[in-house]
Scaffold this motif. Structure first.
Motif, PDB file in Angstrom:
ATOM      1  N   ASP A   1       0.818  -1.219   0.000  1.00  0.00           N
ATOM      2  CA  ASP A   1       0.000   0.000   0.000  1.00  0.00           C
ATOM      3  C   ASP A   1       0.852   1.270   0.000  1.00  0.00           C
ATOM      4  N   GLY A   2       1.916   1.251  -0.801  1.00  0.00           N
ATOM      5  CA  GLY A   2       2.698   2.470  -1.010  1.00  0.00           C
ATOM      6  C   GLY A   2       3.772   2.754   0.003  1.00  0.00           C
ATOM      7  N   VAL A   3       3.921   1.894   1.023  1.00  0.00           N
ATOM      8  CA  VAL A   3       4.995   2.053   2.018  1.00  0.00           C
ATOM      9  C   VAL A   3       5.609   0.675   2.281  1.00  0.00           C
ATOM     10  N   PHE A   4       6.777   0.668   2.923  1.00  0.00           N
ATOM     11  CA  PHE A   4       7.386  -0.604   3.283  1.00  0.00           C
ATOM     12  C   PHE A   4       6.759  -1.109   4.578  1.00  0.00           C
ATOM     13  N   GLY A   5       6.003  -2.206   4.456  1.00  0.00           N
ATOM     14  CA  GLY A   5       5.298  -2.756   5.601  1.00  0.00           C
ATOM     15  C   GLY A   5       6.160  -3.624   6.481  1.00  0.00           C
ATOM     16  N   ALA A   6       7.281  -4.100   5.940  1.00  0.00           N
ATOM     17  CA  ALA A   6       8.218  -4.921   6.719  1.00  0.00           C
ATOM     18  C   ALA A   6       9.586  -4.801   6.076  1.00  0.00           C
ATOM     19  N   GLU A   7      10.637  -4.798   6.903  1.00  0.00           N
ATOM     20  CA  GLU A   7      11.993  -4.670   6.389  1.00  0.00           C
ATOM     21  C   GLU A   7      12.971  -5.347   7.341  1.00  0.00           C
ATOM     22  N   GLY A   8      13.968  -6.025   6.779  1.00  0.00           N
ATOM     23  CA  GLY A   8      14.996  -6.697   7.573  1.00  0.00           C
ATOM     24  C   GLY A   8      15.572  -7.867   6.815  1.00  0.00           C
ATOM     25  N   LYS A   9      16.300  -8.735   7.498  1.00  0.00           N
ATOM     26  CA  LYS A   9      16.779  -9.955   6.873  1.00  0.00           C
ATOM     27  C   LYS A   9      15.588 -10.826   6.507  1.00  0.00           C
ATOM     28  N   PHE A  10      15.758 -11.662   5.500  1.00  0.00           N
ATOM     29  CA  PHE A  10      14.647 -12.468   4.987  1.00  0.00           C
ATOM     30  C   PHE A  10      13.940 -13.219   6.114  1.00  0.00           C
ATOM     31  N   GLU A  11      14.726 -13.885   6.979  1.00  0.00           N
ATOM     32  CA  GLU A  11      14.137 -14.682   8.052  1.00  0.00           C
ATOM     33  C   GLU A  11      13.383 -13.803   9.047  1.00  0.00           C
TER      34      GLU A  11
END
Length: 249
Positions: A218-228
């Protein structure tokens, strides 16, 4: 302190009544691979088009290699683009040119005074780097989809970019070829000392290539980090549904 090569803050972009990016924040550090994940139409490609000045944001900051892209003159923007390699989803090779001619094309346009021997050496170097030196005199129509993708990456590398942008690098490829392209993306980072943003909806690509992943929702980063960190115990149901929609080898 790690060197930041891309800084995005509060980036917004709309097309008429359609709000595509509604406040994106993102950092890319030197030598890092960051994967931007998202379903089709979520604005992934819009983000990197703003990064290279093909589109201009409505609000926010897009700072690349120390410059706010929207403030650059035409010449400054061209100079910046020479430091950014853009690997297109469809490889964007010229069908009427041999592999050698395709790779020489950016040299002829952007690097003056090279001898024939110098151009040949540069072409052979990048072809060898992608494992396709034997195709140097072939036409694009004679190559497989995976080979064309590799040649497209080689043509991007020939100008020695500092940043690589990969737009759906594994789209339309079989699983074995996808794995080969993922390995190549990592090899490019190691051998050419690049920093990369990889745009994809392929979770296997994200897992294999990304130091960090950022999920566009929805136009923003909802989650960010290492894949796991992002997918092992997602707090957002939309992240979980995106994971469930994909197949992880």
């Amino acid at each position: 302190m790690r060197e930041k090569v891309v800084e995005v803050r509060g980036l917004k972009k709309s097309f008429g009544d359609l709000d595509v990016l509604t406040g994106v924040d993102l950092d890319l550090y030197k030598g890092e691979n960051v994967v931007v994940l998202g379903k089709s139409g979520t604005g992934k490609s819009v983000l990197i088009k703003i990064m290279v000045g093909l589109l201009t944001q409505d609000e926010g900051i897009m700072n690349v290699l120390g410059d706010e892209v929207s403030n650059l003159t035409a010449k400054q923007l061209n100079d910046l683009r020479l430091k950014i390699g853009f690997s297109f989803q469809a490889s964007a090779l010229y069908d009427s040119m041999t592999v050698r001619e395709n790779l020489e094309f950016p040299l002829v346009r952007n690097v003056k005074g090279l001898s024939k021997a110098e151009k040949n050496k540069m072409v052979e170097e990048v072809l060898d780097a992608v494992g396709l030196l034997q195709t140097i005199n072939q036409m694009p129509s004679e190559l497989s989809g995976g080979q064309r993708k590799r040649i497209g990456i080689a043509r991007t590398l020939i100008l020695k970019p500092e940043i690589m942008l990969y737009d759906e690098p594994t789209a339309g490829l079989d699983p074995i070829t996808c794995s080969d392209i993922n390995n190549l993306i990592n090899e490019v980072r190691e051998n050419f000392n690049t920093s990369s943003i990889i745009i994809t909806h392929d979770l296997t690509c994200a897992k294999d290539t990304g130091d960090r992943v950022a999920v566009l929702l929805d136009g923003v980063f909802g989650a960010e980090g290492k894949f796991e960190e992002v997918f092992n115990n997602p707090q957002d149901q939309r992240v979980k549904s995106f994971y469930d929609y994909n197949f992880i080898v």
